[in-house]
Design a protein around this motif. Structure first.
Motif, PDB file in Angstrom:
ATOM      1  N   ALA A  93       0.811  -1.213   0.000  1.00  0.00           N
ATOM      2  CA  ALA A  93       0.000   0.000   0.000  1.00  0.00           C
ATOM      3  C   ALA A  93       0.849   1.270   0.000  1.00  0.00           C
ATOM      4  O   ALA A  93       0.358   2.346  -0.336  1.00  0.00           O
ATOM      5  CB  ALA A  93      -0.928   0.012   1.223  1.00  0.00           C
ATOM      6  N   TYR A  94       2.125   1.144   0.362  1.00  0.00           N
ATOM      7  CA  TYR A  94       2.992   2.316   0.484  1.00  0.00           C
ATOM      8  C   TYR A  94       4.250   2.173  -0.355  1.00  0.00           C
ATOM      9  O   TYR A  94       4.811   1.086  -0.480  1.00  0.00           O
ATOM     10  CB  TYR A  94       3.394   2.535   1.954  1.00  0.00           C
ATOM     11  CG  TYR A  94       2.217   2.908   2.818  1.00  0.00           C
ATOM     12  CD1 TYR A  94       1.745   4.211   2.848  1.00  0.00           C
ATOM     13  CD2 TYR A  94       1.570   1.951   3.586  1.00  0.00           C
ATOM     14  CE1 TYR A  94       0.652   4.552   3.624  1.00  0.00           C
ATOM     15  CE2 TYR A  94       0.473   2.293   4.359  1.00  0.00           C
ATOM     16  CZ  TYR A  94       0.023   3.598   4.378  1.00  0.00           C
ATOM     17  OH  TYR A  94      -1.060   3.924   5.138  1.00  0.00           O
ATOM     18  N   SER A  95       4.678   3.310  -0.883  1.00  0.00           N
ATOM     19  CA  SER A  95       5.973   3.395  -1.564  1.00  0.00           C
ATOM     20  C   SER A  95       6.990   3.853  -0.536  1.00  0.00           C
ATOM     21  O   SER A  95       6.642   4.461   0.471  1.00  0.00           O
ATOM     22  CB  SER A  95       5.905   4.416  -2.699  1.00  0.00           C
ATOM     23  OG  SER A  95       4.954   4.037  -3.659  1.00  0.00           O
ATOM     24  N   SER A  96       8.267   3.596  -0.812  1.00  0.00           N
ATOM     25  CA  SER A  96       9.316   4.072   0.089  1.00  0.00           C
ATOM     26  C   SER A  96       9.974   5.305  -0.523  1.00  0.00           C
ATOM     27  O   SER A  96       9.935   5.521  -1.736  1.00  0.00           O
ATOM     28  CB  SER A  96      10.366   2.979   0.332  1.00  0.00           C
ATOM     29  OG  SER A  96      11.143   2.790  -0.830  1.00  0.00           O
ATOM     30  N   LEU A  97      10.585   6.128   0.319  1.00  0.00           N
ATOM     31  CA  LEU A  97      11.256   7.331  -0.157  1.00  0.00           C
ATOM     32  C   LEU A  97      12.411   6.989  -1.096  1.00  0.00           C
ATOM     33  O   LEU A  97      12.728   7.763  -1.997  1.00  0.00           O
ATOM     34  CB  LEU A  97      11.748   8.165   1.022  1.00  0.00           C
ATOM     35  CG  LEU A  97      10.642   8.727   1.928  1.00  0.00           C
ATOM     36  CD1 LEU A  97      11.249   9.492   3.093  1.00  0.00           C
ATOM     37  CD2 LEU A  97       9.664   9.595   1.146  1.00  0.00           C
ATOM     38  N   ALA A  98      13.015   5.822  -0.915  1.00  0.00           N
ATOM     39  CA  ALA A  98      14.114   5.408  -1.783  1.00  0.00           C
ATOM     40  C   ALA A  98      13.643   5.138  -3.210  1.00  0.00           C
ATOM     41  O   ALA A  98      14.449   5.141  -4.136  1.00  0.00           O
ATOM     42  CB  ALA A  98      14.797   4.164  -1.223  1.00  0.00           C
ATOM     43  N   GLY A 134      15.251   6.223   3.993  1.00  0.00           N
ATOM     44  CA  GLY A 134      15.911   7.508   3.816  1.00  0.00           C
ATOM     45  C   GLY A 134      15.053   8.655   4.273  1.00  0.00           C
ATOM     46  O   GLY A 134      14.022   8.470   4.920  1.00  0.00           O
ATOM     47  N   SER A 135      15.493   9.857   3.914  1.00  0.00           N
ATOM     48  CA  SER A 135      14.754  11.062   4.303  1.00  0.00           C
ATOM     49  C   SER A 135      14.839  12.085   3.190  1.00  0.00           C
ATOM     50  O   SER A 135      15.720  12.021   2.329  1.00  0.00           O
ATOM     51  CB  SER A 135      15.302  11.632   5.608  1.00  0.00           C
ATOM     52  OG  SER A 135      16.634  12.061   5.436  1.00  0.00           O
ATOM     53  N   LEU A 136      13.912  13.032   3.200  1.00  0.00           N
ATOM     54  CA  LEU A 136      13.915  14.118   2.233  1.00  0.00           C
ATOM     55  C   LEU A 136      13.072  15.265   2.755  1.00  0.00           C
ATOM     56  O   LEU A 136      12.347  15.127   3.733  1.00  0.00           O
ATOM     57  CB  LEU A 136      13.443  13.659   0.848  1.00  0.00           C
ATOM     58  CG  LEU A 136      12.040  13.061   0.679  1.00  0.00           C
ATOM     59  CD1 LEU A 136      10.977  14.133   0.577  1.00  0.00           C
ATOM     60  CD2 LEU A 136      12.013  12.242  -0.582  1.00  0.00           C
ATOM     61  N   GLU A 137      13.192  16.414   2.068  1.00  0.00           N
ATOM     62  CA  GLU A 137      12.378  17.583   2.389  1.00  0.00           C
ATOM     63  C   GLU A 137      11.276  17.713   1.365  1.00  0.00           C
ATOM     64  O   GLU A 137      11.470  17.419   0.187  1.00  0.00           O
ATOM     65  CB  GLU A 137      13.224  18.861   2.360  1.00  0.00           C
ATOM     66  CG  GLU A 137      13.978  19.115   3.618  1.00  0.00           C
ATOM     67  CD  GLU A 137      14.652  20.487   3.618  1.00  0.00           C
ATOM     68  OE1 GLU A 137      14.607  21.225   2.610  1.00  0.00           O
ATOM     69  OE2 GLU A 137      15.245  20.813   4.655  1.00  0.00           O
ATOM     70  N   THR A 138      10.124  18.176   1.814  1.00  0.00           N
ATOM     71  CA  THR A 138       9.016  18.467   0.922  1.00  0.00           C
ATOM     72  C   THR A 138       8.278  19.675   1.479  1.00  0.00           C
ATOM     73  O   THR A 138       8.424  20.016   2.658  1.00  0.00           O
ATOM     74  CB  THR A 138       8.088  17.248   0.758  1.00  0.00           C
ATOM     75  OG1 THR A 138       7.141  17.509  -0.278  1.00  0.00           O
ATOM     76  CG2 THR A 138       7.369  16.902   2.042  1.00  0.00           C
ATOM     77  N   MET A 139       7.503  20.320   0.624  1.00  0.00           N
ATOM     78  CA  MET A 139       6.765  21.498   1.048  1.00  0.00           C
ATOM     79  C   MET A 139       5.281  21.210   1.115  1.00  0.00           C
ATOM     80  O   MET A 139       4.758  20.387   0.369  1.00  0.00           O
ATOM     81  CB  MET A 139       7.015  22.662   0.086  1.00  0.00           C
ATOM     82  CG  MET A 139       8.402  23.229   0.221  1.00  0.00           C
ATOM     83  SD  MET A 139       8.787  24.590  -0.902  1.00  0.00           S
ATOM     84  CE  MET A 139       7.312  25.521  -1.007  1.00  0.00           C
TER      85      MET A 139
END
Length: 189
Positions: free
Chosen positions: A54-59, A111-116
């Motif tokens: 059901a979910y995608s990963s940030l990678a 992993g991690s990332l920035e989003t607005m």
């Protein structure tokens, strides 16, 4: 001649009562001091849900289908759900319009990332109380091309609370549990 004071009897005599750290506090301190987690991950209770189909990963962001602008200039394309932890929230105001927005630092197991977060989505999520550091959320977004960085980015469409999974029936606080595997149960009429 200097002598030490006589020992106090009892194992706890004179010791200040120290509260043990919560798991959340320990993990937050590990991340802050070391830059990574040592004793676990804050998303561990949600692992089975987050790692489901059901979910995608940030990678996977570079492998997911990107949205495209249509003739009218609007983005269209598939929506993807991510189970993530909000590492940090920075609320700002646009210099051009004065409208509020938020920059979210999110992470999952990969992993991690920035989003607005902008516009009506920002308002709705803010009013729902979900813009909290440490919140575990379902983030629904499109993958778009960022012209400024020439990289992919997530364009947030919605954020919902990701409910903490309930422990299996029969589980106890000490970690022991009894489970019934339904594949091995035979039902008779």
């Amino acid at each position: 001649l200097v002598t030490a004071p006589a020992p106090v009897s009892g194992s706890d005599a004179g010791a200040a009562a120290i509260e043990p750290w919560t798991n959340e506090q320990r993990l937050a301190d590990e991340k802050e001091l070391l830059g990574f987690y040592v004793s676990g991950h804050p998303l561990e209770p949600w692992r089975e849900v987050i790692e489901s189909d059901a979910y995608s990963s940030l990678a996977q962001i570079d492998e997911l289908e990107m949205a495209r602008k249509n003739k009218e200039g609007w983005w269209e394309g598939p929506r993807f759900s991510f189970g993530v932890l909000i590492q940090d929230v920075e609320q700002r105001f646009s210099k051009a319009s004065g409208n509020p927005f938020a920059i979210l630092r999110i992470e999952d197991f990969t992993g991690s990332l920035e989003t607005m977060l902008v516009g009506k989505t920002y308002d709705r999520v803010l009013n729902a109380g979900l813009l909290q550091k440490g919140a575990v959320i379902e983030l629904v977004a499109r993958v778009e091309h960022d012209d400024r960085t020439d990289a992919r980015r997530l364009s947030v469409l919605d954020i919902k609370e990701l409910a903490k999974p309930k422990p299996p029936r029969g589980s106890k606080k000490n970690g022991s549990a009894a489970f019934i595997d339904s594949r091995s149960v035979v039902f008779e009429k």
